[in-house]
Design an enzyme around this catalytic site. Structure first.
Site, PDB file in Angstrom:
ATOM      1  N   GLY A  13       0.836  -1.193   0.000  1.00 28.00           N
ATOM      2  CA  GLY A  13       0.000   0.000   0.000  1.00 28.00           C
ATOM      3  C   GLY A  13       0.866   1.237   0.000  1.00 28.00           C
ATOM      4  N   SER A  16      -0.093   3.738   5.560  1.00 30.40           N
ATOM      5  CA  SER A  16      -1.279   2.882   5.500  1.00 30.40           C
ATOM      6  C   SER A  16      -1.256   1.767   6.544  1.00 30.40           C
ATOM      7  CB  SER A  16      -1.434   2.285   4.095  1.00 30.40           C
ATOM      8  OG  SER A  16      -0.315   1.496   3.747  1.00 30.40           O
ATOM      9  N   GLY A  17      -0.224   1.713   7.369  1.00 32.01           N
ATOM     10  CA  GLY A  17      -0.182   0.706   8.427  1.00 32.01           C
ATOM     11  C   GLY A  17       0.451  -0.614   8.022  1.00 32.01           C
ATOM     12  N   GLU A  48       9.870  -3.054   4.254  1.00 35.64           N
ATOM     13  CA  GLU A  48      10.353  -2.184   3.168  1.00 35.64           C
ATOM     14  C   GLU A  48      10.951  -3.002   2.021  1.00 35.64           C
ATOM     15  OE1 GLU A  48       9.418   0.786   3.260  1.00 35.64           O
ATOM     16  OE2 GLU A  48       9.264   1.375   5.365  1.00 35.64           O
ATOM     17  N   GLN A  71      10.407  -3.024  -1.017  1.00 35.23           N
ATOM     18  CA  GLN A  71      10.673  -2.302  -2.263  1.00 35.23           C
ATOM     19  C   GLN A  71      12.132  -1.880  -2.393  1.00 35.23           C
ATOM     20  OE1 GLN A  71       8.846  -0.990   0.231  1.00 35.23           O
ATOM     21  NE2 GLN A  71       9.678   1.035   0.685  1.00 35.23           N
TER      22      GLN A  71
END
Length: 185
Positions: A10, A14-15, A84, A86
Site C-alpha cells: 500500500g 497505511s499501516g 520495506e 521495495q
C-alpha cells in the site's frame, strides 16, 4: 508442507509495518522462532529495528543485499519477516522461494508503487508468489477520506528511491493525486 507468503502492500502511512509487526507478535506469542529483516538503506528510526510511525518497534537485522540475509537464518526458523521490501534487490524473490520450500512462513511489507505510480520490481515479483496479498489504504492527506492508495512526493526531487517520511511524502487518493500532480506539471 510448504510455507506461505503473505505480502502487505500500500501507500505510505497505511499501516503496513504495523500489520507486519502484529504478525511478528502472534508468532512470538506462539513460541515460534522468528527473524526480522530490513534494508540497511532505511535508517529513519535506527539501524537495528523496524519501527512504526506510532513508535512500536521490534529488533531487526539490517542487510544491504538480499543474499546477506541468508547468513543470519539458522534452521529451524518458523517465520521470516521483511519490511520495506521495495528497497531490496530482486534476489529476495529467490530467497523467499527457497525458504517457502523449507516450510518457512514469510511476511513481507512494502510500497507497491513509486510516487510516480510505477511498480517496484521486487514487490511485484513477490506478488506473483504470494499466497495472500493484503492491500492497505490510508487517509488521504488532502481530502481526509479513507481512500488513499497512492503516495505523493511534494519535494522537488525526481529520485524514485528516496528514503523519507512526512517531510517528503503524503498519502493521497487518486482524485487528489491527479489534482495536485496537474498543478505541478
Amino acid at each position: 508442507m510448504a510455507g506461505k507468503l503473505t505480502l502487505i502492500v500500500g501507500p505510505m502511512y497505511s499501516g503496513k509495518t504495523t500489520e507486519l509487526l502484529s504478525y511478528v507478535e502472534i508468532y512470538r506469542l506462539g513460541r515460534k522462532k522468528t527473524i526480522v529483516f530490513k534494508p540497511s538503506l532505511d535508517n529513519r528510526y535506527g539501524v537495528d529495528c523496524v519501527k512504526t510511525h506510532a513508535g512500536v518497534e521490534v529488533e531487526a537485522i539490517a542487510v544491504e543485499k538480499s543474499a546477506d540475509a541468508m547468513k543470519y537464518i539458522k534452521q529451524p526458523v518458523d517465520a521470516v519477516f521483511v519490511d520495506e521490501v521495495q528497497f531490496f534487490d530482486k534476489d529476495l524473490v529467490k530467497i523467499v522461494r527457497q525458504l517457502l520450500d523449507q516450510d518457512v512462513d514469510i511476511f513481507c511489507a512494502g510500497l507497491d508503487m513509486t510516487f510516480k505510480q510505477n511498480p517496484f520490481e521486487t514487490t511485484m515479483l513477490l506478488m506473483s508468489l504470494a499466497n495472500e496479498i493484503i492491500k492497505k489504504k490510508a487517509v488521504c492527506h488532502i481530502c481526509g477520506e479513507y481512500n488513499a492508495t497512492l503516495t505523493y512526493k511534494f519535494v522537488q526531487d525526481d529520485s524514485e528511491i528516496d528514503i523519507g517520511g512526512k517531510e517528503k511524502y503524503i498519502a493521497v487518493c487518486r482524485d487528489c493525486y491527479n489534482k495536485v500532480a496537474s498543478k505541478n506539471d
